[in-house]
Design a protein around this motif. Structure first.
Motif, PDB file in Angstrom:
ATOM      1  N   GLN A  39       0.819  -1.214   0.000  1.00 35.85           N
ATOM      2  CA  GLN A  39       0.000   0.000   0.000  1.00 35.85           C
ATOM      3  C   GLN A  39       0.850   1.259   0.000  1.00 35.85           C
ATOM      4  OE1 GLN A  39      -2.232  -0.787   3.577  1.00 35.85           O
ATOM      5  NE2 GLN A  39      -3.793  -1.950   2.479  1.00 35.85           N
ATOM      6  N   VAL A  40       1.881   1.267   0.844  1.00 38.21           N
ATOM      7  CA  VAL A  40       2.755   2.434   0.980  1.00 38.21           C
ATOM      8  C   VAL A  40       4.180   1.938   1.184  1.00 38.21           C
ATOM      9  CG1 VAL A  40       3.328   4.449   2.397  1.00 38.21           C
ATOM     10  CG2 VAL A  40       0.940   3.849   2.016  1.00 38.21           C
ATOM     11  N   LEU A  41       5.125   2.567   0.505  1.00 34.08           N
ATOM     12  CA  LEU A  41       6.542   2.293   0.712  1.00 34.08           C
ATOM     13  C   LEU A  41       7.155   3.523   1.370  1.00 34.08           C
ATOM     14  CD1 LEU A  41       5.724   0.238  -1.539  1.00 34.08           C
ATOM     15  CD2 LEU A  41       8.071   0.398  -2.329  1.00 34.08           C
ATOM     16  N   PHE A  57      13.026   0.907   5.335  1.00 31.72           N
ATOM     17  CA  PHE A  57      12.574   0.182   4.141  1.00 31.72           C
ATOM     18  C   PHE A  57      11.218  -0.487   4.377  1.00 31.72           C
ATOM     19  CE2 PHE A  57      17.229   0.312   4.036  1.00 31.72           C
ATOM     20  CZ  PHE A  57      17.387   1.073   2.896  1.00 31.72           C
ATOM     21  N   ALA A  58      10.291   0.267   4.954  1.00 36.99           N
ATOM     22  CA  ALA A  58       8.969  -0.263   5.291  1.00 36.99           C
ATOM     23  C   ALA A  58       8.096  -0.411   4.046  1.00 36.99           C
ATOM     24  CB  ALA A  58       8.281   0.637   6.306  1.00 36.99           C
ATOM     25  N   ILE A  59       7.470  -1.573   3.961  1.00 32.04           N
ATOM     26  CA  ILE A  59       6.483  -1.864   2.915  1.00 32.04           C
ATOM     27  C   ILE A  59       5.186  -2.166   3.656  1.00 32.04           C
ATOM     28  CG2 ILE A  59       5.848  -3.382   1.011  1.00 32.04           C
ATOM     29  CD1 ILE A  59       8.919  -4.042   0.786  1.00 32.04           C
ATOM     30  N   PHE A  60       4.302  -1.179   3.726  1.00 32.46           N
ATOM     31  CA  PHE A  60       3.030  -1.360   4.422  1.00 32.46           C
ATOM     32  C   PHE A  60       2.074  -2.135   3.527  1.00 32.46           C
ATOM     33  CE2 PHE A  60       4.959   2.058   6.717  1.00 32.46           C
ATOM     34  CZ  PHE A  60       4.565   1.828   8.024  1.00 32.46           C
ATOM     35  N   TYR A  61       1.425  -3.154   4.116  1.00 35.70           N
ATOM     36  CA  TYR A  61       0.543  -4.010   3.336  1.00 35.70           C
ATOM     37  C   TYR A  61      -0.861  -4.150   3.913  1.00 35.70           C
ATOM     38  CZ  TYR A  61       1.899  -7.522   6.801  1.00 35.70           C
ATOM     39  OH  TYR A  61       2.138  -8.193   7.964  1.00 35.70           O
ATOM     40  N   TYR A  65       0.415  -2.554   9.519  1.00 31.78           N
ATOM     41  CA  TYR A  65       1.320  -3.706   9.410  1.00 31.78           C
ATOM     42  C   TYR A  65       2.247  -3.527   8.207  1.00 31.78           C
ATOM     43  CZ  TYR A  65      -1.661  -6.074  12.777  1.00 31.78           C
ATOM     44  OH  TYR A  65      -2.369  -6.411  13.902  1.00 31.78           O
ATOM     45  N   ALA A  66       3.527  -3.854   8.422  1.00 29.05           N
ATOM     46  CA  ALA A  66       4.522  -3.654   7.370  1.00 29.05           C
ATOM     47  C   ALA A  66       5.598  -4.732   7.442  1.00 29.05           C
ATOM     48  CB  ALA A  66       5.185  -2.281   7.525  1.00 29.05           C
ATOM     49  N   ILE A  67       6.292  -4.877   6.336  1.00 29.05           N
ATOM     50  CA  ILE A  67       7.555  -5.599   6.290  1.00 29.05           C
ATOM     51  C   ILE A  67       8.619  -4.512   6.364  1.00 29.05           C
ATOM     52  CG2 ILE A  67       9.072  -7.031   4.883  1.00 29.05           C
ATOM     53  CD1 ILE A  67       6.506  -8.056   3.451  1.00 29.05           C
ATOM     54  N   HIS A  68       9.589  -4.651   7.280  1.00 21.67           N
ATOM     55  CA  HIS A  68      10.603  -3.603   7.418  1.00 21.67           C
ATOM     56  C   HIS A  68      11.871  -4.154   8.049  1.00 21.67           C
ATOM     57  CE1 HIS A  68       9.991  -3.139  11.791  1.00 21.67           C
ATOM     58  NE2 HIS A  68       8.694  -3.273  11.543  1.00 21.67           N
ATOM     59  N   GLY A  69      12.940  -3.383   7.942  1.00 22.88           N
ATOM     60  CA  GLY A  69      14.201  -3.735   8.564  1.00 22.88           C
ATOM     61  C   GLY A  69      14.146  -3.555  10.066  1.00 22.88           C
ATOM     62  N   THR A  70      15.081  -4.225  10.751  1.00 30.50           N
ATOM     63  CA  THR A  70      15.149  -4.134  12.210  1.00 30.50           C
ATOM     64  C   THR A  70      16.592  -4.107  12.670  1.00 30.50           C
ATOM     65  OG1 THR A  70      14.460  -5.166  14.308  1.00 30.50           O
ATOM     66  CG2 THR A  70      15.072  -6.654  12.523  1.00 30.50           C
ATOM     67  N   VAL A  71      16.833  -3.474  13.817  1.00 29.74           N
ATOM     68  CA  VAL A  71      18.155  -3.540  14.439  1.00 29.74           C
ATOM     69  C   VAL A  71      18.261  -4.787  15.328  1.00 29.74           C
ATOM     70  CG1 VAL A  71      18.569  -1.054  14.344  1.00 29.74           C
ATOM     71  CG2 VAL A  71      17.441  -2.048  16.351  1.00 29.74           C
ATOM     72  N   ALA A  72      17.137  -5.416  15.621  1.00 31.65           N
ATOM     73  CA  ALA A  72      17.110  -6.610  16.479  1.00 31.65           C
ATOM     74  C   ALA A  72      17.377  -7.866  15.652  1.00 31.65           C
ATOM     75  CB  ALA A  72      15.768  -6.695  17.197  1.00 31.65           C
ATOM     76  N   VAL A  73      18.513  -7.878  14.963  1.00 32.78           N
ATOM     77  CA  VAL A  73      18.813  -8.984  14.058  1.00 32.78           C
ATOM     78  C   VAL A  73      19.016 -10.306  14.792  1.00 32.78           C
ATOM     79  CG1 VAL A  73      19.678  -7.534  12.180  1.00 32.78           C
ATOM     80  CG2 VAL A  73      21.254  -8.368  13.928  1.00 32.78           C
ATOM     81  N   SER A  74      19.390 -10.255  16.060  1.00 30.38           N
ATOM     82  CA  SER A  74      19.582 -11.496  16.821  1.00 30.38           C
ATOM     83  C   SER A  74      18.260 -12.228  17.054  1.00 30.38           C
ATOM     84  CB  SER A  74      20.259 -11.217  18.161  1.00 30.38           C
ATOM     85  OG  SER A  74      19.424 -10.439  18.994  1.00 30.38           O
TER      86      SER A  74
END
Length: 113
Positions: A39-41, A57-61, A65-74
Motif C-alpha cells: 500500500q505504501v513504501l 525500508f517499510a512496505i506497508f501491506y 502492518y509492514a515488512i521492514h528492517g530491524t536492528v534486532a537482528v539477533s
C-alpha cells in the motif's frame, strides 16, 4: 513474497524464479494472515505507535502492518515483533528495491501460518 509464520522465513519469487529465503520475525501476538498488495513504501519510516521506533525500508501491506528492517537482528528466526514482519536491514533494502522496480501492482505479499 511469501512469509511463513511457522518457519519464520520469507520466500521470494521474481518472474517465476525462487530468488531468496530470509529469516524474519513475525508478531508474538498477531501478524495477520492473508494475501495483500503493498500500500505504501517508506524508506525511512519511524513508528508513531511504538515510541518512534525505526522501521527502515517499510512496505506497508495492511493498515499499520509492514515488512521492514530491524536492528534486532539477533531475534530473526523467532517471533518477536508487535505484529510487523521484521527483516535484516540489508534484506529489507533489497526487498524494498525489488518492489519499487517491479511495482506494487505486480507484487503479492502472502502471509501464511
Amino acid at each position: 513474497i511469501t512469509v511463513d509464520k511457522a518457519k519464520q522465513r520469507m520466500f521470494g519469487t521474481v518472474e517465476g524464479e525462487h530468488r531468496y529465503t530470509w529469516p524474519v520475525s513475525t508478531g508474538i501476538g498477531n501478524t495477520p494472515s492473508g494475501s495483500y498488495k503493498p500500500q505504501v513504501l517508506s524508506r525511512n519510516h519511524r513508528s508513531r505507535l511504538f515510541n518512534d521506533a525505526p522501521m527502515p525500508f517499510a512496505i506497508f501491506y495492511d493498515g499499520h502492518y509492514a515488512i521492514h528492517g530491524t536492528v534486532a537482528v539477533s531475534q530473526l528466526g523467532t517471533r518477536a515483533s508487535k505484529g510487523c514482519v521484521r527483516l535484516h536491514p540489508s534484506n529489507a533494502a533489497a526487498l524494498f528495491s525489488l518492489v519499487r522496480q517491479y511495482g506494487s501492482g505486480n507484487t503479492v505479499i502472502r502471509i501464511v501460518n
